[in-house]
Design an enzyme around this catalytic site. Structure first.
Site, short mmCIF file in Angstrom:
data_model
loop_
_atom_site.label_atom_id
_atom_site.label_comp_id
_atom_site.label_asym_id
_atom_site.label_seq_id
_atom_site.Cartn_x
_atom_site.Cartn_y
_atom_site.Cartn_z
N GLY A 49 0.98 -1.15 0.12
CA GLY A 49 0.05 0.02 -0.01
C GLY A 49 0.86 1.21 -0.05
N CYS A 50 2.06 1.34 0.78
CA CYS A 50 2.68 2.44 0.74
C CYS A 50 3.47 2.82 -0.51
CB CYS A 50 3.81 2.22 2.04
SG CYS A 50 2.99 2.30 3.56
N THR A 51 3.67 1.64 -1.33
CA THR A 51 4.51 1.80 -2.43
C THR A 51 3.41 2.42 -3.58
OG1 THR A 51 5.95 -0.09 -2.00
CG2 THR A 51 5.68 0.45 -4.35
N ALA A 54 3.12 6.15 -2.60
CA ALA A 54 4.27 6.93 -3.00
C ALA A 54 4.46 7.02 -4.36
CB ALA A 54 5.46 6.28 -2.46
#
Length: 163
Positions: A49-51, A54
């Site tokens: 999710g963070c990738t 970003a």
């Protein structure tokens, strides 16, 4: 889910902060006077999710910049981790290291979380849109990563057009 009372309120001054970015440089709220700032908090570098989040903010960065807006991602990860994350995924946005959770706590995103029956403290994925006067213009308290950068850009476009 974080309580609304845990977050700074819309219209009030955004909490000041100072943190180190991926290059070891000190960054603080005052660096963005007279500009909009997207301050987004995420749990961990290089997770799915963070990738997605970003990479999406990186993709839309030129549109944000055209509106005089900067993007800062904040997580408890180290500067070294941020460097690897940026390099691996060709990210252009700045990432701030908050290992002591000071910035996270100031914005109310360091919360008790539950996963697979276990409770732990962690970052609740959240985004704060700060206007050119340093006030909170909009808050997304519990974010789904996919499509979020576009939603933030759309809100920023609306707010800039209304000025």
């Amino acid at each position: 889910m974080p309580e609304a009372k845990d977050f700074p309120q819309l219209g009030q001054k955004a909490p000041d902060f100072r943190a180190i970015n991926q290059d070891g440089n000190s960054v603080n709220l005052g660096d963005f006077q007279s500009q909009w700032l997207v301050l987004y908090f995420y749990p961990k570098d290089d997770t799915p999710g963070c990738t997605v989040e970003a990479k999406d903010f990186t993709e839309y960065e030129p549109e944000f910049n055209a509106l005089r807006a900067n993007i800062l991602g904040v997580s408890p990860d180290t500067e070294k981790s941020h460097c690897r994350f940026r390099q691996k995924h060709s990210l252009s946005i700045q990432l701030l290291s908050d290992p002591e959770h000071q910035v996270c706590e100031a914005y109310g995103v360091w919360q008790l979380k539950k996963f697979m029956g276990k409770e732990f403290m962690g970052v609740v994925r959240s985004t704060f849109l700060i206007d050119s006067d340093g006030n909170l213009a909009f808050v997304w308290p519990k974010v789904k990563a996919k499509g979020h950068a576009q939603a933030v850009l759309t809100k920023l476009q609306e707010l800039v057009a209304a000025q």
